[in-house]
Design an enzyme around this catalytic site. Structure first.
Site, PDB file in Angstrom:
ATOM      1  N   ARG A 138       0.685  -1.340   0.553  1.00 55.93           N
ATOM      2  CA  ARG A 138      -0.049  -0.131  -0.118  1.00 55.93           C
ATOM      3  C   ARG A 138       0.431   1.314  -0.299  1.00 55.93           C
ATOM      4  NH1 ARG A 138      -5.185  -1.245   3.940  1.00 55.93           N
ATOM      5  NH2 ARG A 138      -6.422  -3.264   2.131  1.00 55.93           N
ATOM      6  N   ASP A 167     -15.972   9.050  11.457  1.00 58.77           N
ATOM      7  CA  ASP A 167     -14.710   7.551  11.076  1.00 58.77           C
ATOM      8  C   ASP A 167     -13.443   8.152  11.443  1.00 58.77           C
ATOM      9  OD1 ASP A 167     -14.752   4.825   9.176  1.00 58.77           O
ATOM     10  OD2 ASP A 167     -13.312   5.888   9.116  1.00 58.77           O
TER      11      ASP A 167
HETATM   12  C1  LIG Z   1     -14.951  -1.942   7.958  1.00 55.12           C
HETATM   13  S1  LIG Z   1     -15.517  -0.743   7.873  1.00 55.12           S
HETATM   14  C2  LIG Z   1     -17.232  -1.128   8.962  1.00 55.12           C
HETATM   15  C3  LIG Z   1     -18.058   0.499   8.111  1.00 55.12           C
HETATM   16  C4  LIG Z   1     -19.343   0.238   8.852  1.00 55.12           C
HETATM   17  N1  LIG Z   1     -19.459   0.425  10.114  1.00 55.12           N
HETATM   18  C5  LIG Z   1     -19.692  -1.378   8.517  1.00 55.12           C
HETATM   19  O1  LIG Z   1     -20.200  -2.491   9.026  1.00 55.12           O
HETATM   20  O2  LIG Z   1     -20.122  -1.604   7.614  1.00 55.12           O
HETATM   21  C6  LIG Z   1     -14.591  -0.136  10.272  1.00 55.12           C
HETATM   22  C7  LIG Z   1     -14.222   1.331  10.055  1.00 55.12           C
HETATM   23  O3  LIG Z   1     -13.919   1.409  11.157  1.00 55.12           O
HETATM   24  C8  LIG Z   1     -12.821   3.277  11.017  1.00 55.12           C
HETATM   25  N2  LIG Z   1     -11.915   3.030  11.699  1.00 55.12           N
HETATM   26  C9  LIG Z   1     -10.692   2.302  12.512  1.00 55.12           C
HETATM   27  N3  LIG Z   1     -10.255   2.981  13.083  1.00 55.12           N
HETATM   28  C10 LIG Z   1     -10.775   3.848  14.079  1.00 55.12           C
HETATM   29  C11 LIG Z   1     -10.498   4.700  14.964  1.00 55.12           C
HETATM   30  N4  LIG Z   1      -9.944   4.938  15.900  1.00 55.12           N
HETATM   31  N5  LIG Z   1     -11.295   6.001  15.315  1.00 55.12           N
HETATM   32  C12 LIG Z   1     -12.845   5.940  13.961  1.00 55.12           C
HETATM   33  N6  LIG Z   1     -13.040   4.993  13.198  1.00 55.12           N
HETATM   34  C13 LIG Z   1     -12.110   3.530  13.350  1.00 55.12           C
HETATM   35  C14 LIG Z   1     -12.164   2.600   9.460  1.00 55.12           C
HETATM   36  O4  LIG Z   1     -11.649   3.530   9.033  1.00 55.12           O
HETATM   37  C15 LIG Z   1     -13.179   1.766   8.840  1.00 55.12           C
HETATM   38  O5  LIG Z   1     -14.376   2.778   7.807  1.00 55.12           O
END
Ligand SMILES: C[S@@+](CC[C@H](N)C(=O)[O-])C[C@H]1O[C@@H](n2cnc3c(N)ncnc32)[C@H](O)[C@@H]1O
Length: 278
Positions: A38, A143
């Site tokens: 990446r 997010d």
């Molecule tokens: C796999 S996605 C899930 C999206 C949605 N909740 C769903 O279940 O379809 C995980 C999300 O968590 C966010 N994320 C990861 N670490 C985080 C943090 N420390 N604070 C806020 N968001 C975070 C990522 O950027 C990502 O967009």
């Protein structure tokens, strides 16, 4: 000849420590190849010779750090993903709120909302449920990844991204637009206005911009990236932010990681759905 870039274990550890300290995500050793692939593009763009140079650049650039966060977060999502949660909202949570609330207000949070599909799905369910009634609902959607938040704010999706959403819902809540000669679907203004998108870091110790008690929180498929300590701290914070009887929805893959930190404060209400006990 194409240059060969290598990332040493030491540099990988230093980068992953930075990520852990700032957003709580632990990049395990098996993620080294993923991180390398990446980031190679960035090394080329920045005209850097190796990952040590990249690390030095990273620790001095807030902008590059945001880029790194965008690279290391996994943002897979979709409309009405894990639809049993939406069924439970309609059959149990919303009737309960309708029957018991003193005010006709609903406040909820999509924590880790990625590109917005989850928050818009909640908004559609609430709009349909309270259609024609004067209920006031607001969704905070947050997010850490700026790139996906930008897409969420825009609320523009392709036909493929709306796969599985009924024609009736598409016609009611989206309008057709053209971008670069392609057809897209844009969330209508009245639904968009129900949601406030913000960049919020869930990592313990960060500020959560929430003033009044929440009726429910969706934090699905986010805990999976955190270690036990981080999950425990965040679930305790969620507990404090929910009103008594409020609900926490985790993702299908999150359950086993969270349950042991749940002790007697939560009731398992449904599949990966937890209710705050008094
Ligand atoms: C796999 S996605 C899930 C999206 C949605 N909740 C769903 O279940 O379809 C995980 C999300 O968590 C966010 N994320 C990861 N670490 C985080 C943090 N420390 N604070 C806020 N968001 C975070 C990522 O950027 C990502 O967009």
């Amino acid at each position: 000849m194409l240059k060969e870039y290598c990332i040493s274990d030491r540099t990988f550890r230093k980068i992953s420590q930075l990520v852990y300290n700032s957003i709580g995500i632990k990049l395990k050793k098996n993620k080294k190849a993923m991180l390398k692939s990446r980031l190679i593009g960035r090394l080329i763009e920045l005209d850097l010779e190796n990952f040590d140079q990249y690390y030095k650049f990273l620790i001095n650039s807030k902008e590059e750090f945001d880029n790194l966060i965008n690279f290391v977060t996994t943002n897979v999502t979709s409309f009405f993903r894990e639809d049993h949660h939406f069924d439970y909202l309609i059959s149990k949570v919303l009737p309960e709120l309708e029957a018991n609330k003193d005010t006709k207000k609903i406040r909820c949070w999509s924590a880790g909302c990625s590109s917005g599909e989850e928050a818009y799905s909640i908004a559609i369910v609430l709009s349909e449920y309270f259609d024609g009634q004067d209920w006031d609902f607001k969704i905070l959607a947050t997010d850490i990844n700026k790139e996906v938040l930008y897409k969420a704010c825009e609320g523009v999706y392709s036909k493929e991204e709306l796969k599985g959403v009924s024609e009736a819902i598409i016609n009611k809540y989206f309008k057709l637009i053209k971008k670069n000669n392609k057809v897209y679907f844009k969330i209508r203004k009245n639904l968009r206005e129900k949601i406030v998108f913000k960049k919020v870091n869930l990592k313990p110790g960060s500020y959560y911009p929430i003033k009044s008690k929440l009726d429910f929180i969706f934090c699905r498929n986010v805990f999976i990236y955190f270690d036990h300590h981080t999950r425990k701290k965040i679930s305790n914070k969620f507990y404090k932010l929910l009103r008594e009887g409020g609900y926490l929805f985790l993702g299908n893959s999150d359950t086993m990681f969270a349950i042991d930190s749940f002790d007697k404060k939560w009731r398992v209400a449904n599949i990966t759905t937890y209710q705050k006990l008094d």
